[in-house]
Enzyme design. Structure first.
Site, short mmCIF file in Angstrom:
data_model
loop_
_atom_site.label_atom_id
_atom_site.label_comp_id
_atom_site.label_asym_id
_atom_site.label_seq_id
_atom_site.Cartn_x
_atom_site.Cartn_y
_atom_site.Cartn_z
N GLU A 169 65.02 -20.56 15.05
CA GLU A 169 65.85 -20.20 16.22
C GLU A 169 65.22 -19.10 17.07
OE1 GLU A 169 69.76 -19.45 14.62
OE2 GLU A 169 70.02 -21.52 14.00
N ASN A 210 61.96 -24.35 13.47
CA ASN A 210 63.27 -25.01 13.37
C ASN A 210 64.19 -24.44 14.43
OD1 ASN A 210 64.98 -26.75 11.71
ND2 ASN A 210 66.04 -24.89 11.05
N HIS A 246 73.01 -29.97 14.58
CA HIS A 246 74.43 -29.61 14.48
C HIS A 246 75.13 -30.23 15.70
CE1 HIS A 246 73.93 -27.10 11.01
NE2 HIS A 246 72.97 -26.41 11.61
N GLU A 275 69.37 -30.12 9.59
CA GLU A 275 70.70 -29.57 9.28
C GLU A 275 71.81 -30.43 9.88
OE1 GLU A 275 70.88 -25.39 10.33
OE2 GLU A 275 68.83 -25.02 9.66
N ASP A 277 74.93 -32.28 10.94
CA ASP A 277 76.36 -32.50 10.75
C ASP A 277 76.96 -32.87 12.10
OD1 ASP A 277 76.40 -29.89 11.81
OD2 ASP A 277 77.21 -28.97 9.99
C1 XIL Z 1 74.75 -21.27 7.87
C2 XIL Z 1 75.39 -21.53 6.52
O1 XIL Z 1 75.78 -22.88 6.49
C3 XIL Z 1 76.59 -20.63 6.31
O2 XIL Z 1 77.09 -20.78 4.99
C4 XIL Z 1 76.22 -19.18 6.56
O3 XIL Z 1 77.37 -18.37 6.47
C5 XIL Z 1 75.57 -19.02 7.92
O4 XIL Z 1 74.46 -19.89 8.03
N1 XIL Z 1 71.40 -22.70 11.45
C6 XIL Z 1 70.70 -22.44 10.29
C7 XIL Z 1 71.44 -22.35 9.02
O5 XIL Z 1 69.46 -22.41 10.32
O6 XIL Z 1 70.82 -21.46 8.12
C8 XIL Z 1 72.88 -21.95 9.21
O7 XIL Z 1 73.55 -21.99 7.96
C9 XIL Z 1 73.52 -22.86 10.21
C10 XIL Z 1 72.83 -22.77 11.54
#
Ligand code: XIL
Length: 667
Positions: A169, A210, A246, A275, A277
């Site tokens: 990020e 990422n 996401h 990641e 979802d």
């Molecule tokens: C999130 C986790 O899912 C949570 O449990 C935690 O509180 C915060 O981080 N981007 C990322 C992940 O790279 O590491 C994050 O994970 C979600 C967004």
């Protein structure tokens, strides 16, 4: 839509979210009936058949405590990312104070279940302790190097750990660099440095950048594209780009996902969805489930369509454990299983997109071809056959054997995931019949093939294939008079019957002579002299008397005897290429009866070899001798305790020798 990353009231908010979910599921939505999860071909089987991984982000608590969670985790997925356990705040909460418990838990689970691990994440502005954020430029860069070197180095020799998110990020939505403490203190150079440190710590891992909101083609993903192109042009080791994924149904699907992946692939990098979802606005309805399922289908299809897409990691798998309700008010239900572990339409969509026929596959594989026998010896035979085909993919074969040339009955003697099998332990001058049948992952079996009759030889002739070379032995339990060696097993068409253990005196020169045999992959040598170096190799034998090549050698130095502090050292070549190699781990063990506070390892560097990287030790080179002293954090070793360090060396491309002659002394 930049998500707030961490909530101080996380536990309380999760409780609230679950309470609401329970009420909703019980009273409001009888329409969402739970489907049984049993009959579908597992996602990992389907994904593997397409050459992709399918993974999930693991939360450590249910992984330790909930059987239902573990069962799905191991059955459905062949890849794991730690949701939080490998982040900086979890692993190094204060300077040089390490906690690997969650990270180890996840890696151990993955090893036990034949799953790949994606390390997440090394350098990020979030979930990084305050002590790092407050450092000045020089100290911050050093802290970053130490963190990467130690964390990546810990798993570098574990084949399960295959990739890392090195930076996470680093962009704002408009494509400028995120104004994080990293960027504000170090400028953009922290990115290239992080990748170089990670490569030095694990030359084999795929190193990823990422981010989120980079799934489609937009200002942010274009900034990422330009950065990756420019870093690679400067030989910065960026191997992979991670699209977090996401997604949220109310914002629409990024329909240029495949096109975006393809433009990154053209830069020569691997891409992956890291990641995934797909959250919906609460309450959950079947109409929203259907839209969500379509999003999952679209992501799987995009990855399947782009060869460079290695696979997809889902950010969890059950709505019971999801970051979404904690992070996005009024949103949730983002994952393919509901909070009772029943599959949702999203699961069926992923399974179907990967080529499965979830819940209704009853079609048996075609009957395999009649096996043909080869490599017949006095005690074994290799069978091979024409593969079966199946609508959801063949998951393996059962091998059936009957005694004699007729009569008797067939019983299963083994299984194979390929169209070949070696049977061993047969009697000489004896006939057997073999059949095979195929299985698919939904449990359907084919008819048995026609039988082939095999008669073993009278002994000693036939098989000429040598076993594969055993792995380099590793030494443990070094005392003043003995050592235990263990190594990775050889394989052989008629089976490995044992190993010869070879020993040479000193750290170089002399010749290897056999000092023992073993029928397992370990051996303890005894009767050695104190404070003396030896080299060991092993080679494998099969029942027909064929012998493998000798393994690479490990050097062992016995301790000085029971005189307080002493140390031993073993060193392994982790990887090598034409112009260099990595020695990792070099393991230093306190072999004495009292604690030591420092150690010095010396070794010989062949002429023309130059040290280009080192970690967890302080190495100086003078006139062909390397001297490694402990770092300030790993000099103190209790009796029996070990630590490791490593280094990277460049060498002339015509030269394939490596550093040798490792000895350890205190102080
Ligand atoms: C999130 C986790 O899912 C949570 O449990 C935690 O509180 C915060 O981080 N981007 C990322 C992940 O790279 O590491 C994050 O994970 C979600 C967004």
């Amino acid at each position: 839509m930049t998500p707030p990353r961490v909530s101080v009231h996380r536990a309380r908010r999760r409780f609230t979210a679950l309470t609401v979910l329970a009420l909703v599921s019980t009273f409001a939505l009888p329409v969402l009936s739970a489907s049984p999860a049993a009959a579908a071909t597992p996602l990992r089987t389907l994904a593997a058949a397409k050459g992709k991984f399918i993974g999930f982000a693991a939360a450590t608590s249910p992984l330790a405590n909930e059987a239902a969670y573990r069962t799905i985790a191991q059955t459905e997925f062949n890849q794991i990312t730690a949701e939080n356990a490998m982040k900086w705040d979890a692993t190094e909460p204060s300077d040089n104070s390490w906690n690997f418990s969650g990270a180890d838990q996840i890696v151990n689970f993955a090893v036990a279940n034949n799953q790949a691990v994606h390390g997440h994440t090394l350098v990020w502005h979030s979930q990084t302790p305050g002590w790092v954020q407050g450092l000045g430029a020089t100290a911050m860069r050093t802290a970053m190097q130490d963190h990467i070197t130690t964390l990546v180095g810990r798993y570098a020799s574990n084949t399960a750990l295959q990739s890392w998110d090195v930076v996470n990020e680093v962009f704002e939505e408009n494509g400028s660099f995120r104004s994080s403490f990293w960027y504000n203190t170090l400028g953009q150079s922290f990115i290239a440095d992080a990748f170089r440190y990670a490569r030095a710590a694990d030359p084999d891992a795929k190193l990823c950048i990422n981010d989120y909101n980079v799934e489609g083609i937009n200002a942010k993903s274009t900034a990422m594209y330009n950065l990756v192109q420019s870093l690679r042009a400067q030989n910065v080791p960026v191997d992979c780009v991670g699209f977090q994924g996401h997604l949220a149904t109310q914002y629409g699907f990024p329909s240029d996902l495949q096109q975006n992946m393809a433009r990154f692939a053209a830069l020569g990098v691997q891409v992956r969805v890291t990641e995934l979802d797909v959250r919906i606005l609460t309450p959950r309805t079947s109409a929203k489930d259907t839209v969500q399922a379509q999003y999952y289908t679209n992501v799987v299809n995009a990855c399947l369509a782009v060869t460079a897409c290695a696979g997809i990691t889902i950010w969890g798998f059950t709505d019971k454990y999801s970051w979404v309700p904690d992070t996005f008010p009024s949103e949730g239900f983002a994952l393919p299983y509901d909070s009772s572990y029943a599959v949702k339409p999203a699961y069926t969509a992923i399974n179907t997109a990967l080529g499965g026929s979830p819940n209704n596959d009853t079609q048996a594989p075609t009957t395999p071809g009649t096996p043909t026998a080869s490599g017949v010896t006095s005690s074994g035979v290799t069978l091979s056959w024409t593969a079966s085909t199946d609508n959801v993919g063949v998951s393996g074969y059962d091998i059936l054997r009957a005694p004699g040339t007729s009569g008797g009955s067939f019983t299963q003697v083994g299984t194979s995931t390929s169209a070949t099998f070696s049977d061993t332990g047969l009697s000489a001058n004896t006939s057997y019949r073999y059949q095979v049948r195929a299985r698919d992952a939904a449990g359907n079996t084919s008819a048995a093939s026609s039988a082939v009759t095999v008669t073993t030889t009278g002994g000693g002739t036939g098989d000429t294939q040598a076993p594969s070379t055993p792995g380099t032995p590793t030494a443990s339990g070094v005392t003043s008079s003995g050592v235990t060696l263990s190594w990775t097993a050889s394989t052989d068409n008629v089976g490995v019957s044992g190993y010869d253990i070879l020993r040479a005196p000193g750290t170089s020169g002399g010749s290897f002579a056999q000092v023992g045999t073993s029928t397992t992959t370990s051996f303890s040598d005894t009767g050695l002299s104190a404070s003396t170096s030896y080299r060991y190799q092993v080679r494998a034998r099969d029942a027909a008397g064929n012998v493998s090549a000798a393994s690479s050698a490990v050097t062992v130095t016995t301790t000085g005897g029971g005189t307080g502090g002493g140390c031993s050292v073993t060193a392994a070549v982790q990887t090598q290429w034409s112009g260099g190699y990595v020695i990792q781990p070099v393991t230093v063990t306190n072999t004495g009866t009292s604690a030591i506070s420092s150690w010095t390892v010396t070794f010989t560097l062949p002429s023309g070899h130059a040290l280009v990287g080192q970690w967890n030790g302080v190495i100086t080179v003078s006139g062909g001798t390397g001297t490694a002293k402990n770092a300030n954090y790993n000099g103190a070793l209790a009796p029996g305790q070990s630590t490791t360090f490593g280094f990277q060396v460049s060498r002339p491309s015509s030269d394939n020798s490596t550093a040798s002659g490792f000895t350890c002394a205190t102080p």
